[in-house]
Design a protein around this motif. Structure first.
Motif, PDB file in Angstrom:
ATOM      1  N   TYR A  66      -0.487  51.886 -24.663  1.00  0.00           N
ATOM      2  CA  TYR A  66       0.071  51.971 -23.323  1.00  0.00           C
ATOM      3  C   TYR A  66      -0.740  51.155 -22.323  1.00  0.00           C
ATOM      4  CZ  TYR A  66       2.395  55.991 -25.435  1.00  0.00           C
ATOM      5  OH  TYR A  66       3.125  56.799 -26.253  1.00  0.00           O
ATOM      6  N   TRP A  67      -0.032  50.633 -21.325  1.00  0.00           N
ATOM      7  CA  TRP A  67      -0.662  49.858 -20.266  1.00  0.00           C
ATOM      8  C   TRP A  67      -0.234  50.405 -18.913  1.00  0.00           C
ATOM      9  CZ3 TRP A  67      -4.153  45.970 -21.140  1.00  0.00           C
ATOM     10  CH2 TRP A  67      -4.239  45.489 -22.446  1.00  0.00           C
ATOM     11  N   GLY A  68      -1.180  50.398 -17.982  1.00  0.00           N
ATOM     12  CA  GLY A  68      -0.839  50.684 -16.609  1.00  0.00           C
ATOM     13  C   GLY A  68      -0.268  49.447 -15.950  1.00  0.00           C
ATOM     14  N   GLU A  69       0.122  49.591 -14.698  1.00  0.00           N
ATOM     15  CA  GLU A  69       0.722  48.485 -13.976  1.00  0.00           C
ATOM     16  C   GLU A  69      -0.302  47.610 -13.266  1.00  0.00           C
ATOM     17  OE1 GLU A  69       5.151  50.335 -13.221  1.00  0.00           O
ATOM     18  OE2 GLU A  69       3.711  50.360 -11.560  1.00  0.00           O
ATOM     19  N   GLY A  70      -1.548  48.024 -13.279  1.00  0.00           N
ATOM     20  CA  GLY A  70      -2.623  47.207 -12.748  1.00  0.00           C
ATOM     21  C   GLY A  70      -2.973  47.505 -11.306  1.00  0.00           C
ATOM     22  N   THR A  71      -4.216  47.186 -10.983  1.00  0.00           N
ATOM     23  CA  THR A  71      -4.693  47.309  -9.602  1.00  0.00           C
ATOM     24  C   THR A  71      -5.480  46.044  -9.263  1.00  0.00           C
ATOM     25  OG1 THR A  71      -5.878  48.738  -8.039  1.00  0.00           O
ATOM     26  CG2 THR A  71      -6.821  48.555 -10.247  1.00  0.00           C
ATOM     27  N   LEU A  72      -5.232  45.492  -8.094  1.00  0.00           N
ATOM     28  CA  LEU A  72      -5.824  44.214  -7.723  1.00  0.00           C
ATOM     29  C   LEU A  72      -7.209  44.411  -7.122  1.00  0.00           C
ATOM     30  CD1 LEU A  72      -5.609  41.132  -7.262  1.00  0.00           C
ATOM     31  CD2 LEU A  72      -4.498  41.663  -5.066  1.00  0.00           C
ATOM     32  N   VAL A  73      -8.150  43.653  -7.640  1.00  0.00           N
ATOM     33  CA  VAL A  73      -9.505  43.609  -7.089  1.00  0.00           C
ATOM     34  C   VAL A  73      -9.747  42.200  -6.575  1.00  0.00           C
ATOM     35  CG1 VAL A  73     -11.965  43.742  -7.620  1.00  0.00           C
ATOM     36  CG2 VAL A  73     -10.374  45.418  -8.603  1.00  0.00           C
ATOM     37  N   THR A  74     -10.108  42.108  -5.313  1.00  0.00           N
ATOM     38  CA  THR A  74     -10.400  40.818  -4.704  1.00  0.00           C
ATOM     39  C   THR A  74     -11.820  40.842  -4.169  1.00  0.00           C
ATOM     40  OG1 THR A  74      -8.085  40.542  -4.056  1.00  0.00           O
ATOM     41  CG2 THR A  74      -9.707  39.121  -2.988  1.00  0.00           C
ATOM     42  N   VAL A  75     -12.636  39.901  -4.634  1.00  0.00           N
ATOM     43  CA  VAL A  75     -14.029  39.818  -4.220  1.00  0.00           C
ATOM     44  C   VAL A  75     -14.192  38.575  -3.356  1.00  0.00           C
ATOM     45  CG1 VAL A  75     -16.431  39.791  -4.951  1.00  0.00           C
ATOM     46  CG2 VAL A  75     -14.704  40.928  -6.370  1.00  0.00           C
ATOM     47  N   SER A  84      -6.025  53.150  -9.934  1.00  0.00           N
ATOM     48  CA  SER A  84      -6.275  53.201  -8.493  1.00  0.00           C
ATOM     49  C   SER A  84      -7.695  52.728  -8.232  1.00  0.00           C
ATOM     50  CB  SER A  84      -6.080  54.625  -7.958  1.00  0.00           C
ATOM     51  OG  SER A  84      -6.989  55.522  -8.564  1.00  0.00           O
ATOM     52  N   GLY A  85      -7.977  52.442  -6.957  1.00  0.00           N
ATOM     53  CA  GLY A  85      -9.320  52.074  -6.567  1.00  0.00           C
ATOM     54  C   GLY A  85      -9.529  50.602  -6.292  1.00  0.00           C
ATOM     55  N   GLY A  86      -8.523  49.793  -6.545  1.00  0.00           N
ATOM     56  CA  GLY A  86      -8.672  48.373  -6.265  1.00  0.00           C
ATOM     57  C   GLY A  86      -8.678  48.091  -4.773  1.00  0.00           C
ATOM     58  N   GLY A  87      -9.030  46.863  -4.426  1.00  0.00           N
ATOM     59  CA  GLY A  87      -9.053  46.491  -3.019  1.00  0.00           C
ATOM     60  C   GLY A  87      -9.897  45.258  -2.790  1.00  0.00           C
ATOM     61  N   LEU A  88     -10.209  45.029  -1.532  1.00  0.00           N
ATOM     62  CA  LEU A  88     -11.008  43.879  -1.122  1.00  0.00           C
ATOM     63  C   LEU A  88     -12.451  44.318  -0.920  1.00  0.00           C
ATOM     64  CD1 LEU A  88     -11.239  40.926  -0.118  1.00  0.00           C
ATOM     65  CD2 LEU A  88     -10.613  41.791   2.161  1.00  0.00           C
ATOM     66  N   VAL A  89     -13.373  43.590  -1.512  1.00  0.00           N
ATOM     67  CA  VAL A  89     -14.790  43.920  -1.393  1.00  0.00           C
ATOM     68  C   VAL A  89     -15.585  42.623  -1.264  1.00  0.00           C
ATOM     69  CG1 VAL A  89     -15.110  43.976  -3.909  1.00  0.00           C
ATOM     70  CG2 VAL A  89     -16.671  45.254  -2.427  1.00  0.00           C
ATOM     71  N   GLN A  90     -16.697  42.687  -0.576  1.00  0.00           N
ATOM     72  CA  GLN A  90     -17.560  41.520  -0.450  1.00  0.00           C
ATOM     73  C   GLN A  90     -18.394  41.329  -1.710  1.00  0.00           C
ATOM     74  OE1 GLN A  90     -19.823  41.994   3.216  1.00  0.00           O
ATOM     75  NE2 GLN A  90     -18.379  40.668   4.297  1.00  0.00           N
ATOM     76  N   ALA A  91     -18.735  40.106  -1.971  1.00  0.00           N
ATOM     77  CA  ALA A  91     -19.592  39.803  -3.116  1.00  0.00           C
ATOM     78  C   ALA A  91     -20.888  40.608  -3.018  1.00  0.00           C
ATOM     79  CB  ALA A  91     -19.893  38.311  -3.172  1.00  0.00           C
TER      80      ALA A  91
END
Length: 115
Positions: free
Chosen positions: A104-113, A7-14
């Motif tokens: 084990y692997w999680g399903e991933g969380t997208l980080v967009t900068v 958890s914690g992924g999302g859109l963030v500015q550079a």
């Protein structure tokens, strides 16, 4: 059932910060080496950072000095604190847990900068 949930992924500015969390369940968390990996569009998955059960860390050169991995064994959680984010950090970030035959692997969380 996937024992790792990011958890914690999302859109963030550079230049901004973001903290990822990975909560583990169903495994003896304290025994596992935990890691964060990422995969950018069109690229192979790559190591970001790992932390051993003893707390030793290994961080990729590309993020050294900006990203910090840590773990809280009481909460069965591993974190990735990301500072000074760059557009090239945009990727799906995956949590990994390794111990013995367990991998084990999680399903991933997208980080967009954004630039």
């Amino acid at each position: 059932q996937v024992p790792l949930v990011e958890s914690g992924g999302g859109l963030v500015q550079a230049g901004g910060p973001l903290r990822l969390s990975c909560a583990a369940s169903g495994i003896t968390f304290v025994l596992y080496t935990m890691g964060w990996y990422r995969q950018a569009p069109g690229k192979q998955r790559e190591l970001v950072a790992t932390i051993s059960r003893g707390g030793s860390t290994n961080t990729a050169e590309s993020v050294k000095g900006r990203f910090t991995i840590s773990r809280d064994n009481a909460k069965n959680t591993v974190y990735l604190q990301m500072n000074s984010l760059k557009p090239e950090d945009t990727a799906v970030y995956y949590c990994n847990a390794v111990y013995g035959n367990g991998d084990y692997w999680g399903e991933g969380t997208l980080v967009t900068v954004s630039a």
